[in-house]
Design a protein around this motif. Structure first.
Motif, PDB file in Angstrom:
ATOM      1  N   ASN A  88       0.804  -1.224   0.000  1.00  0.00           N
ATOM      2  CA  ASN A  88       0.000   0.000   0.000  1.00  0.00           C
ATOM      3  C   ASN A  88       0.838   1.276   0.000  1.00  0.00           C
ATOM      4  O   ASN A  88       0.311   2.352   0.272  1.00  0.00           O
ATOM      5  CB  ASN A  88      -0.960  -0.006   1.194  1.00  0.00           C
ATOM      6  CG  ASN A  88      -0.265   0.143   2.528  1.00  0.00           C
ATOM      7  OD1 ASN A  88       0.959   0.146   2.606  1.00  0.00           O
ATOM      8  ND2 ASN A  88      -1.036   0.256   3.594  1.00  0.00           N
ATOM      9  N   VAL A  89       2.112   1.187  -0.334  1.00  0.00           N
ATOM     10  CA  VAL A  89       2.983   2.367  -0.278  1.00  0.00           C
ATOM     11  C   VAL A  89       2.478   3.481  -1.192  1.00  0.00           C
ATOM     12  O   VAL A  89       2.551   4.660  -0.835  1.00  0.00           O
ATOM     13  CB  VAL A  89       4.459   2.009  -0.555  1.00  0.00           C
ATOM     14  CG1 VAL A  89       4.700   1.656  -2.007  1.00  0.00           C
ATOM     15  CG2 VAL A  89       5.381   3.127  -0.083  1.00  0.00           C
ATOM     16  N   LYS A  90       1.915   3.158  -2.344  1.00  0.00           N
ATOM     17  CA  LYS A  90       1.386   4.197  -3.242  1.00  0.00           C
ATOM     18  C   LYS A  90       0.194   4.903  -2.607  1.00  0.00           C
ATOM     19  O   LYS A  90       0.037   6.113  -2.760  1.00  0.00           O
ATOM     20  CB  LYS A  90       1.010   3.604  -4.598  1.00  0.00           C
ATOM     21  CG  LYS A  90       2.212   3.237  -5.442  1.00  0.00           C
ATOM     22  CD  LYS A  90       1.804   2.722  -6.801  1.00  0.00           C
ATOM     23  CE  LYS A  90       3.043   2.353  -7.603  1.00  0.00           C
ATOM     24  NZ  LYS A  90       2.709   1.830  -8.925  1.00  0.00           N
ATOM     25  N   ASP A  91      -0.644   4.149  -1.883  1.00  0.00           N
ATOM     26  CA  ASP A  91      -1.790   4.751  -1.193  1.00  0.00           C
ATOM     27  C   ASP A  91      -1.315   5.682  -0.084  1.00  0.00           C
ATOM     28  O   ASP A  91      -1.857   6.777   0.093  1.00  0.00           O
ATOM     29  CB  ASP A  91      -2.704   3.675  -0.612  1.00  0.00           C
ATOM     30  CG  ASP A  91      -3.358   2.817  -1.677  1.00  0.00           C
ATOM     31  OD1 ASP A  91      -3.595   3.318  -2.799  1.00  0.00           O
ATOM     32  OD2 ASP A  91      -3.631   1.643  -1.385  1.00  0.00           O
ATOM     33  N   VAL A  92      -0.325   5.246   0.676  1.00  0.00           N
ATOM     34  CA  VAL A  92       0.217   6.067   1.762  1.00  0.00           C
ATOM     35  C   VAL A  92       0.832   7.342   1.195  1.00  0.00           C
ATOM     36  O   VAL A  92       0.538   8.455   1.652  1.00  0.00           O
ATOM     37  CB  VAL A  92       1.245   5.274   2.593  1.00  0.00           C
ATOM     38  CG1 VAL A  92       2.020   6.193   3.538  1.00  0.00           C
ATOM     39  CG2 VAL A  92       0.561   4.157   3.375  1.00  0.00           C
TER      40      VAL A  92
END
Length: 120
Positions: A88-92
């Motif tokens: 989920n790094v892109k969401d964060v």
């Protein structure tokens, strides 16, 4: 009572600043590729969006993607590798990009403030 996130896992900074982190998972995104990491990553994102810190300090730790979009793009263009990036790094990073702005630079750290928040 405001929380502060020190990006890249710096619990000592929270202690010295007398500011709590918005999440218990202060080492995000420096997690390991393990079964619990996805649960921890999801909880971190939930905590970040629910307990929005007043400030996020990007400590410019080379083992974490930069919060500065230009610096991050340069890291990715240089094909800098990380052993594991949470799913989920892109969401964060998208949440941070959309809700925080660069307030100041102090030494090698960049301080991002929550949009619409005021402070000292």
């Amino acid at each position: 009572g405001d929380t502060v996130l020190f990006w890249g896992g710096f619990p000592g900074e929270n202690l010295m600043a007398h500011r709590a982190s918005p999440s218990a998972y202060i080492t995000y995104p420096l997690l390991l590729d393990a079964n619990l990491s996805e649960t921890f990553s999801d909880q971190f994102l939930h905590d970040l969006t629910t307990n929005r810190p007043a400030l996020i300090v990007d400590m410019e730790y080379t083992k974490a993607l930069s919060l500065d979009p230009k610096d991050r793009a340069a890291q990715l263009a240089a094909r800098q590798e990380w052993p594991y990036l949470p799913a989920n790094v892109k969401d964060v990073l998208g949440f941070i990009d959309n809700n925080y702005h660069l307030e100041a630079t102090f030494r090698n750290s960049k301080v991002y403030r929550l949009n619409g928040a005021t402070g000292p």
